[in-house]
Design an enzyme around this catalytic site. Sequence first.
Site, PDB file in Angstrom:
ATOM      1  N   GLY A 229     -22.365 -30.962 -13.480  1.00 61.01           N
ATOM      2  CA  GLY A 229     -22.736 -30.158 -12.324  1.00 61.01           C
ATOM      3  C   GLY A 229     -23.953 -29.310 -12.583  1.00 61.01           C
ATOM      4  N   PRO A 230     -24.511 -28.714 -11.547  1.00 58.77           N
ATOM      5  CA  PRO A 230     -25.701 -27.864 -11.695  1.00 58.77           C
ATOM      6  C   PRO A 230     -25.414 -26.662 -12.591  1.00 58.77           C
ATOM      7  CG  PRO A 230     -25.242 -28.350  -9.373  1.00 58.77           C
ATOM      8  CD  PRO A 230     -24.056 -28.798 -10.152  1.00 58.77           C
ATOM      9  N   THR A 233     -22.379 -23.286 -12.328  1.00 57.25           N
ATOM     10  CA  THR A 233     -21.259 -23.587 -11.426  1.00 57.25           C
ATOM     11  C   THR A 233     -19.903 -23.347 -12.075  1.00 57.25           C
ATOM     12  OG1 THR A 233     -21.565 -25.905 -12.051  1.00 57.25           O
ATOM     13  CG2 THR A 233     -22.472 -25.213  -9.941  1.00 57.25           C
ATOM     14  N   GLY A 234     -19.867 -23.069 -13.369  1.00 61.98           N
ATOM     15  CA  GLY A 234     -18.592 -22.690 -13.990  1.00 61.98           C
ATOM     16  C   GLY A 234     -18.015 -23.717 -14.937  1.00 61.98           C
ATOM     17  N   LYS A 235     -18.835 -24.594 -15.494  1.00 63.47           N
ATOM     18  CA  LYS A 235     -18.317 -25.623 -16.412  1.00 63.47           C
ATOM     19  C   LYS A 235     -17.789 -24.992 -17.701  1.00 63.47           C
ATOM     20  CE  LYS A 235     -22.290 -27.795 -16.393  1.00 63.47           C
ATOM     21  NZ  LYS A 235     -23.005 -26.958 -15.404  1.00 63.47           N
ATOM     22  N   HIS A 452     -48.622 -15.000  10.523  1.00 66.70           N
ATOM     23  CA  HIS A 452     -48.040 -16.148   9.813  1.00 66.70           C
ATOM     24  C   HIS A 452     -46.508 -16.096   9.868  1.00 66.70           C
ATOM     25  CE1 HIS A 452     -48.195 -19.258   6.527  1.00 66.70           C
ATOM     26  NE2 HIS A 452     -46.969 -18.798   6.338  1.00 66.70           N
ATOM     27  N   GLU A 453     -45.930 -14.939   9.512  1.00 67.44           N
ATOM     28  CA  GLU A 453     -44.464 -14.818   9.498  1.00 67.44           C
ATOM     29  C   GLU A 453     -43.899 -14.852  10.918  1.00 67.44           C
ATOM     30  OE1 GLU A 453     -42.913 -15.191   6.818  1.00 67.44           O
ATOM     31  OE2 GLU A 453     -44.638 -14.960   5.485  1.00 67.44           O
ATOM     32  N   HIS A 456     -43.490 -18.462  11.932  1.00 70.64           N
ATOM     33  CA  HIS A 456     -42.236 -19.055  11.422  1.00 70.64           C
ATOM     34  C   HIS A 456     -41.067 -18.666  12.305  1.00 70.64           C
ATOM     35  CE1 HIS A 456     -43.710 -20.844   7.775  1.00 70.64           C
ATOM     36  NE2 HIS A 456     -44.156 -19.704   7.264  1.00 70.64           N
TER      37      HIS A 456
END
Length: 639
Positions: A229-230, A233-235, A452-453, A456
């Site tokens: 997993g990334p 994540t808690g491995k 610009h913002e 968006h």
Amino acid sequence: MANEKKPTGFKLSPWWIYGLLILVFFGLNYLGGAGFQDTTKISYSKFNELLEKGQIEKVVIYNKTEGEAFLTKSALADSANKNVAKDMLGNSNKGPHYSFDIGNDQVFQNNIEKAKTEGKIKDFDFKGKSNWSELLISILPIVIIVGLWILIMRRMSGGAGGAGGQIFNIGKSRAKLFDENSEVKTTFKDVAGLEGAKEEVQEIVEFLKTPEKYTVLGGKIPKGALLVGPPGTGKTLLAKAVAGEAKVPFFSLSGSDFVEMFVGVGASRVRDLFKQAKDKAPSIIFIDEIDAVGRARGKNSMSGGNDERENTLNQLLTEMDGFGTNTHVIVIAATNRADVLDKALMRAGRFDRQIYVDLPDIRERKEIFEVHLAPLKKVEGLDTSFLAKQTPGFSGADIANVCNEAALIAARNNKTAVDKQDFLDAVDRIVGGLEKKNKIVTTDEKRAIAVHEAGHATVSWMLEHAAPLIKVTIVPRGQSLGAAWYLPEERLIVRPEQMLDEMCATMGGRAAEKVIFNKISTGALSDLEKVTKQARAMITIYGLNEKLGNVTYYDSSGQNEYNFSKPYSEETAQTIDKEISNLIETEYQRAIKILEENKDKLEQLASILIEKEVIFKDDLETLFGKRPFNIPAEETDIV
């Protein structure tokens, strides 16, 4: 372990031995030189002068080459001999007082016998003398060199004591053992979310606690489980929980612990690790970051035929499922790079189970928040559901960081408890970076950033599938001059119209500059990068382009990185580049059209931004009215 001896607390240090040797040397040196007595060297003529005056009481001759003279009491009272009247401690010097070298021993013997006959001295004696101090001085350098060599070897082999205490034990395993005597406080109650992964590893613990429950039906205990997993994540947390819950020996180490500068050490450590685990079976071995040794063999063309990492991996493969199979030893490993692992390591019979530990969803994030909020002093009625909604895509480690950062922000503001605003500020700090309110921005630049913002915000408000806006700011933060925060819908599958709307909203910033100023700037770099990646993914990965059709050039095994050639022709490469450009340009023109239709509101929004610097969703509703699309994801509650 019950049968192991408890440490006594006394540990013999090699430095004690070295210090003792030096003390012995000085002791023998003092003993050989008559202890603390102060003996002054004089010439033979000076000795004859004292002899003629009758100031010498006794003479001792060593090896017929060196003599020592003891003075009479009247001579010690003489001012000429005051330097030798007292010893080093200030007491009366009992002698010898002077030492001298003898020239011709026969002549000296005649003179000394004559002096005794004449009554000038009371006594003289000839003795043999062994010089211990000179002997030790000659041996001491060898002792020091040997001691330093032993010290260096102990340091190289992992320190004094334990399995690696000597150079011959460098191949011993460095795994840390947790058993029933170890205090491991982490349990499965501390692991929030990860229900599927938790069930899998809980079952592994049950396999070892009560194996007959499963073997009575003819089943076999799994050899290993791979947590994938990334990062964050808690491995590793799951493995800690297994160590806390399991009532069996638990060996924990990292993949890099097998790697050493000496050839063959990695394989030797693997053998020793499994030998220890087999001796204490049933047991569990946990290898964190296994990709350090489990990388696919033969892919690194720069290494020689006798690659140390490959030898270590070969030994690991043999131990996990070879002739000498360890039936009651289960291996749990963790990695975030499963794509680079060797296929032989991933097959059934070695790692029978591959447990994917994914990023938490909204329900799991709520549980993780509740775990990390427990030690914090927070306000009453803090809505964890709201916090879970505000942190899409956050891992467990990110959420822990948010809670800690919120507590620091509350303390910085002299609050007595952590409130909702502190958590929002913490999320902004982690996602966007530190606010830079003292950054010098000119009036023209500030207006350009605001436009610009506002672009968006306006485009995302007008598009059905764009992510709902939370707030917009023109305060510089981190690397950005302004930012817009969205709350993306958590989707399992994404449709083309959703991706196109997101791309259009991303291009809204540059489009607003074009509409208002009829000029564009470099401020859209991060927008262009994001949009280009999205467009390339649509065309080359997901097969969402009509011209190329249902084709993907994505390789989930990760083997493409080792190839120098592209998986498509030059003609296809030109088509891909052209389609990416067309896709981005289409969405750019679409954003321009939306902004031209709402130019007045765009300018009003930019003016509010310049005045307030930060605007929220409520400000947009006041200006644009309610969003014309019913987005059920915004009202979704956590069930």
